[in-house]
Design an enzyme around this catalytic site. Structure first.
Site, mmCIF file in Angstrom:
data_model
loop_
_atom_site.group_PDB
_atom_site.id
_atom_site.type_symbol
_atom_site.label_atom_id
_atom_site.label_comp_id
_atom_site.label_asym_id
_atom_site.label_seq_id
_atom_site.Cartn_x
_atom_site.Cartn_y
_atom_site.Cartn_z
ATOM 1 N N GLU A 139 -9.238 -3.853 -7.740
ATOM 2 C CA GLU A 139 -9.786 -4.730 -6.708
ATOM 3 C C GLU A 139 -11.242 -5.075 -7.017
ATOM 4 O O GLU A 139 -12.128 -5.009 -6.151
ATOM 5 C CB GLU A 139 -9.690 -4.053 -5.329
ATOM 6 C CG GLU A 139 -8.277 -3.775 -4.877
ATOM 7 C CD GLU A 139 -7.558 -5.039 -4.402
ATOM 8 O OE1 GLU A 139 -8.182 -6.097 -4.357
ATOM 9 O OE2 GLU A 139 -6.366 -4.947 -4.102
ATOM 10 N N LYS A 186 -0.056 2.797 -6.907
ATOM 11 C CA LYS A 186 -0.947 2.127 -7.858
ATOM 12 C C LYS A 186 -2.150 3.001 -8.204
ATOM 13 O O LYS A 186 -2.523 3.124 -9.378
ATOM 14 C CB LYS A 186 -1.412 0.790 -7.273
ATOM 15 C CG LYS A 186 -0.281 -0.207 -7.008
ATOM 16 C CD LYS A 186 -0.791 -1.545 -6.537
ATOM 17 C CE LYS A 186 -1.409 -1.475 -5.157
ATOM 18 N NZ LYS A 186 -0.431 -1.127 -4.108
ATOM 19 N N SER A 214 0.846 -1.202 0.000
ATOM 20 C CA SER A 214 0.000 0.000 0.000
ATOM 21 C C SER A 214 0.877 1.247 0.000
ATOM 22 O O SER A 214 1.935 1.279 0.638
ATOM 23 C CB SER A 214 -0.914 0.005 1.230
ATOM 24 O OG SER A 214 -1.797 -1.090 1.195
#
Length: 580
Positions: free
Chosen positions: A498, A374, A370
């Site tokens: 996701e 991205k 994290s």
């Protein structure tokens, strides 16, 4: 022209003021004011005729007729002013909203949506009030004052001097008090906008507030803002408490002086009773318009503050190339290339010299810890931001060469949050599409996304309200609707952020099959923390601390990349999305 009024004049030049309507309303108001100046003279003649022993029927008829005509012109003027106000407000709000929606994400990142909504509503009302109400009333007040004083001078110049002196004294008492309202009005606007922004943000995140047990904390903060507004309202009330009686005192004092001096002149035979009554009627046509000037000055200052906000907002530069550049349709058959890209949010650098090629028609995955960058990669692909340094290239051309709207219409974006707008299921599926899809297309998209079953089970099917941000649906249901919409968009570049994270095991397996079908023949970029969903991608790029630290297939990275191997070892890898 004072510098503080320059934003107001600039704003007037850039909006479509309904000058024809305002002109007609102004003419009608001026005619009504002129007729009103005639009424005291007819009243004088009627009283003089009555004191002579015979009431003139002709004068009574004229007075009644003129009062009716005055009422008609007043009604027409009020209606035209209301039409002009509605038209101007609607144009201003359309202009502001259209501009807000075209401002870049960097602007919205720094703003509170509730405050922008408040500005759009209250500031436009301040401009509308000045242009369609106060200016017209100011002009009619000026005519009323000049006309009344001129007529009074010819009726009796001595009594006119007494009246003028009394009115001037009243004005000197009123203006300093009214001037204090100017600063308070602008401060109230600013505080209300700040309070609205904070409250809108809290109401939009009620689940976070309740989960954090922050009701008391937020109530206290809101209470502080409300108390501040209450204090300003009390300051304003104190000024009005002084202003109202001051005006009443001034008018009463002037009336007493006129009655005293005029009564003495009537008693001496130098002045007729009807003329004295006319003077009293003209008194109101002089004093009340003078009070209107103080209202105009307050409205002018309030509008100047509002115009400063709105002009600053409208001066913000819109997103580049919204309506210029080449059509991006079909261009995504070429590779997407990040060439030496660096990007920062303010002083914080989040991407550092990113070099990445996303092959056309292949599946590329972005993985990593994290905070690696991205999400920023995806934002740059959507052109929410322009890179601080480097180039985003499609084929052999920079992304900035393509029209922004056609670029984004070529991209399908399915996120983990899958946000929905308040409205029906149908409205969310069709949101932003160039053409309304047929029922068969909607049905096929829902079936492909494995969403047809739960939609059919909803109380009103496609017409079911999903609630604000889709709160009436589960996370998995929202995600499947987002996937169904991606089928309807039929994108050339598919971004899956996701995309299966909120689904249960059974739904995930079904949606995974749907996504494989959707990915077929398309350039696909997958962002995932669960490596099971990306192990079969054609290439996987590992992002660490804003840089690409490794690129390869799953097997290659297992052998060569320590961070990727650690991520794999922490997870139990199941069968993932296989490229077509």
């Amino acid at each position: 022209m004072p510098e503080r009024f320059q934003p107001l004049f600039r704003l007037i030049r850039r909006v479509q003021v309904p000058w024809l309507l305002l002109g007609c309303a102004c003419v009608l108001t001026l005619i009504e004011t002129g007729i009103a100046l005639w009424v005291p003279l007819l009243t004088r003649d009627l009283i003089d005729s009555a004191t002579s022993g015979a009431i003139s029927q002709r004068l009574v008829g004229m007075l009644v007729g003129i009062l009716l005509v005055e009422a008609v012109f007043s009604a027409l003027g009020i209606y035209l002013l209301a039409r002009a106000a509605a038209q101007l407000t609607a144009f201003l709000r359309r202009r502001v909203v259209a501009h807000l929606l075209r401002l870049p994400m960097a602007f919205h990142d720094e703003q509170r949506s509730g405050e922008l909504v408040s500005r759009t509503l209250s500031d436009t009302e301040s401009i509308e009030d000045l242009l369609t109400q106060q200016i017209v009333y100011c002009i009619s007040s000026l005519l009323s004052i000049v006309g009344a004083i001129t007529i009074l001078w010819f009726l009796d110049w001595r009594l006119t001097l007494v009246l003028f002196g009394s009115a001037l004294l009243g004005l000197l008492l009123v203006l300093p008090v009214a001037a204090k309202l100017q600063g308070i009005g602008k401060e109230i606007q600013d505080r209300q906008a700040d309070f609205s922004g904070r409250l809108a943000g809290v109401l939009a995140d009620m689940r976070l507030l309740k989960a954090s047990c922050a009701e008391d904390e937020e109530s206290g903060r809101a209470g502080g803002s409300i108390e501040s507004l209450r204090g300003l309202a009390l300051r304003e009330a104190r000024i009005y408490a002084v202003l109202g009686p001051t005006v009443t005192l001034g008018v009463s004092g002037a009336m007493v002086v006129i009655l005293g001096y005029g009564g003495a002149r009537v008693a001496s035979g130098a002045l007729a009773v009807g003329t004295l009554v006319a003077f009293i009627l003209y008194l109101f046509q002089v004093v009340m318009p003078m009070v209107q000037f103080s209202t105009f000055v307050a409205a002018l200052n309030k509008a100047a503050g509002a115009a400063e906000h709105l002009s600053g907002l409208l001066d913000e530069e819109e997103e580049d190339a919204v309506r210029s550049g080449d059509d991006a349709s079909g261009a995504f058959r070429g590779d997407l290339i990040f060439d030496g890209i660096r990007h920062s949010y303010g002083e914080t650098e989040v991407l550092r010299d990113v070099d990445l090629r996303i092959p056309a028609g292949k599946v590329t995955a972005l993985v990593g810890p994290s905070g690696g960058g991205k999400t920023t990669i995806l934002s740059l692909l959507e052109r929410f931001y322009a890179p601080s340094h480097g180039r985003l290239v499609l084929g052999d051309r920079e992304a900035s060469a393509f029209e922004l709207e056609s670029w984004r219409r070529s991209i399908g974006y399915v996120t983990q949050e899958a946000p929905l707008l308040a409205g029906t299921v149908r409205e969310n599926l069709c949101f932003g599409l160039e053409a309304t899809p047929a029922e068969d297309a909607l049905r096929q998209a829902l079936e492909a996304a494995r969403a047809d079953g739960f939609v059919a089970g909803l109380e009103k099917g496609l017409e079911t309200e999903v609630g604000e941000r889709g709160v009436k649906l589960s996370g998995g249901q929202r995600q499947r609707l987002a996937i169904a919409r991606a089928f309807l968009v039929d994108p050339e570049l598919l971004i899956l952020d996701e995309a299966t994270a909120s689904l249960d095991a059974e739904s995930e397996a079904a949606v995974r099959d749907a996504l494989k079908s959707l990915m077929k023949g398309r350039t696909t970029l997958i962002v995932a923390h669960r490596l099971a969903t990306v192990r079969d991608a054609h290439q996987i790029a590992v992002l660490e601390k804003g840089s690409v630290s490794g690129i390869g297939t799953h097997a290659e990275l297992i052998e060569s990349h320590d961070v990727y191997r650690e991520l794999v070892e922490r997870q139990s890898l199941d069968v993932g999305l296989a490229p077509a």
